[in-house]
Design a protein around this motif. Sequence first.
Motif, PDB file in Angstrom:
ATOM      1  N   ASN A  82      -7.716   0.816  -5.290  1.00 29.14           N
ATOM      2  CA  ASN A  82      -6.847  -0.327  -5.537  1.00 29.14           C
ATOM      3  C   ASN A  82      -6.244  -0.162  -6.933  1.00 29.14           C
ATOM      4  OD1 ASN A  82      -7.529  -3.020  -3.530  1.00 29.14           O
ATOM      5  ND2 ASN A  82      -8.898  -1.264  -3.457  1.00 29.14           N
TER       6      ASN A  82
ATOM      7  N   HIS B 108     -11.604   2.266  -0.692  1.00 35.45           N
ATOM      8  CA  HIS B 108     -10.180   2.494  -0.944  1.00 35.45           C
ATOM      9  C   HIS B 108      -9.879   2.297  -2.428  1.00 35.45           C
ATOM     10  CE1 HIS B 108      -8.742   2.899   3.171  1.00 35.45           C
ATOM     11  NE2 HIS B 108      -9.510   1.891   3.514  1.00 35.45           N
TER      12      HIS B 108
ATOM     13  N   TRP C 114     -12.092   1.175  -7.290  1.00 37.03           N
ATOM     14  CA  TRP C 114     -12.428   1.415  -5.887  1.00 37.03           C
ATOM     15  C   TRP C 114     -13.047   0.170  -5.275  1.00 37.03           C
ATOM     16  CZ3 TRP C 114     -11.155   5.853  -3.326  1.00 37.03           C
ATOM     17  CH2 TRP C 114     -10.767   6.945  -4.118  1.00 37.03           C
TER      18      TRP C 114
ATOM     19  N   GLY D   7      -5.580   9.101  -0.298  1.00 35.98           N
ATOM     20  CA  GLY D   7      -5.457   8.373   0.954  1.00 35.98           C
ATOM     21  C   GLY D   7      -4.726   7.067   0.728  1.00 35.98           C
ATOM     22  N   ARG D   8      -5.069   6.053   1.500  1.00 39.67           N
ATOM     23  CA  ARG D   8      -4.378   4.766   1.386  1.00 39.67           C
ATOM     24  C   ARG D   8      -4.758   4.070   0.078  1.00 39.67           C
ATOM     25  NH1 ARG D   8      -2.439   1.431   6.363  1.00 39.67           N
ATOM     26  NH2 ARG D   8      -1.201   3.342   6.255  1.00 39.67           N
ATOM     27  N   VAL D   9      -3.763   3.825  -0.736  1.00 39.10           N
ATOM     28  CA  VAL D   9      -3.938   3.149  -2.024  1.00 39.10           C
ATOM     29  C   VAL D   9      -3.335   1.755  -1.903  1.00 39.10           C
ATOM     30  CG1 VAL D   9      -3.390   3.172  -4.482  1.00 39.10           C
ATOM     31  CG2 VAL D   9      -3.814   5.336  -3.264  1.00 39.10           C
ATOM     32  N   TYR D  10      -4.141   0.739  -2.188  1.00 41.08           N
ATOM     33  CA  TYR D  10      -3.646  -0.634  -2.135  1.00 41.08           C
ATOM     34  C   TYR D  10      -3.091  -1.026  -3.505  1.00 41.08           C
ATOM     35  CZ  TYR D  10      -5.577  -1.057   2.503  1.00 41.08           C
ATOM     36  OH  TYR D  10      -5.821  -0.872   3.846  1.00 41.08           O
TER      37      TYR D  10
ATOM     38  N   ASP E  95       0.396   5.587   0.839  1.00 41.56           N
ATOM     39  CA  ASP E  95      -0.457   6.660   1.347  1.00 41.56           C
ATOM     40  C   ASP E  95      -0.299   7.896   0.468  1.00 41.56           C
ATOM     41  OD1 ASP E  95      -1.617   5.297   3.508  1.00 41.56           O
ATOM     42  OD2 ASP E  95       0.184   5.568   4.714  1.00 41.56           O
TER      43      ASP E  95
ATOM     44  N   TYR F  61       0.841  -1.194   0.000  1.00 46.57           N
ATOM     45  CA  TYR F  61       0.000   0.000   0.000  1.00 46.57           C
ATOM     46  C   TYR F  61       0.875   1.243   0.000  1.00 46.57           C
ATOM     47  CZ  TYR F  61       0.806   0.404   5.080  1.00 46.57           C
ATOM     48  OH  TYR F  61       1.380   0.537   6.327  1.00 46.57           O
TER      49      TYR F  61
ATOM     50  N   ASP G 120     -14.394  -1.079  -1.204  1.00 49.79           N
ATOM     51  CA  ASP G 120     -14.533  -0.822   0.236  1.00 49.79           C
ATOM     52  C   ASP G 120     -14.006   0.562   0.620  1.00 49.79           C
ATOM     53  OD1 ASP G 120     -15.631  -3.305   0.485  1.00 49.79           O
ATOM     54  OD2 ASP G 120     -13.855  -4.248   1.339  1.00 49.79           O
TER      55      ASP G 120
ATOM     56  N   THR H  30     -18.377   6.244  -1.319  1.00 46.85           N
ATOM     57  CA  THR H  30     -17.767   6.547  -0.035  1.00 46.85           C
ATOM     58  C   THR H  30     -18.918   6.765   0.927  1.00 46.85           C
ATOM     59  OG1 THR H  30     -17.651   8.879  -0.668  1.00 46.85           O
ATOM     60  CG2 THR H  30     -15.687   7.558  -1.021  1.00 46.85           C
TER      61      THR H  30
ATOM     62  N   ASP I  55     -12.554   2.642   9.184  1.00 45.62           N
ATOM     63  CA  ASP I  55     -12.866   1.723   8.085  1.00 45.62           C
ATOM     64  C   ASP I  55     -13.475   0.430   8.596  1.00 45.62           C
ATOM     65  OD1 ASP I  55     -11.926   3.507   6.209  1.00 45.62           O
ATOM     66  OD2 ASP I  55      -9.913   2.651   6.146  1.00 45.62           O
TER      67      ASP I  55
END
Length: 235
Positions: A35, A33, A29, A12-15, A7, A5, A31, A65, A115
């Motif tokens: 991806n 986040h 997208w 924000g947090r990108v997987y 940030d 991941y 959940d 969101t 989350d």
Amino acid sequence: MTRYYYDDPHFGRVYINLRRDARRLIARWKDGHLNVTLPVGSTLTDLKQFLSSSQTSIDKLNHSTVSYHRGQVIQCFGCTATLAEQNRLPRQIIFGHNGNDVTLSVPQGLDWESDSVKRSISSALQVVMGDQARTLLIAHAREVSRRLGVAPRGWQIGRGLKKLGHCTSQGVIQLSRALMFLPEELVDLTICHELAHLSHFDHSPAFHALLNQYLGGREAELELKLKNFQWPILR
């Protein structure tokens, strides 16, 4: 597949998913986040350049969101879901019923913006609406099919989030419990879509002509509304 991941200051947090079979960078997208799938060998610089150059288009992707709060009333198909707090069971969301309306009581002291809590509430909403769908949604689907003069061999409730409906080769129609979070006109879009498959088991011009007829000429309008719908659950 390897997963990391990053940030990002905007997203924000990108997987990150590194795949040997990937040929390009792909964003979606899930959940709440972002991806991103990258070919093996991609660098952090490649990722940053992709996010920067694609920021506008990624923002416009159809994703949800969600935000929850105490006392929130979520309008569902034929009923409501109200969010409350409880201090009896510290690790469980408790369901309560008042006719068709439902109350979900979340343990006190939790951070509603985290989350993990959002995922728990979203999952609980889907479970309880799955129970409601077996009566409210199927009864409505039967009425729509009666009005149109077409009848499947049976109705089922499924759990799909991306695929809201399915018509089997045996003529059984499965409707996702997620339809319970849509307004009636968008519920009817999915029902009519699957009913049209009883006559055309494809997405040919003949299929769309029949679907548009079932919807009173509103297929394109309703498809756009569904695409832009803001879901109260994580998808």
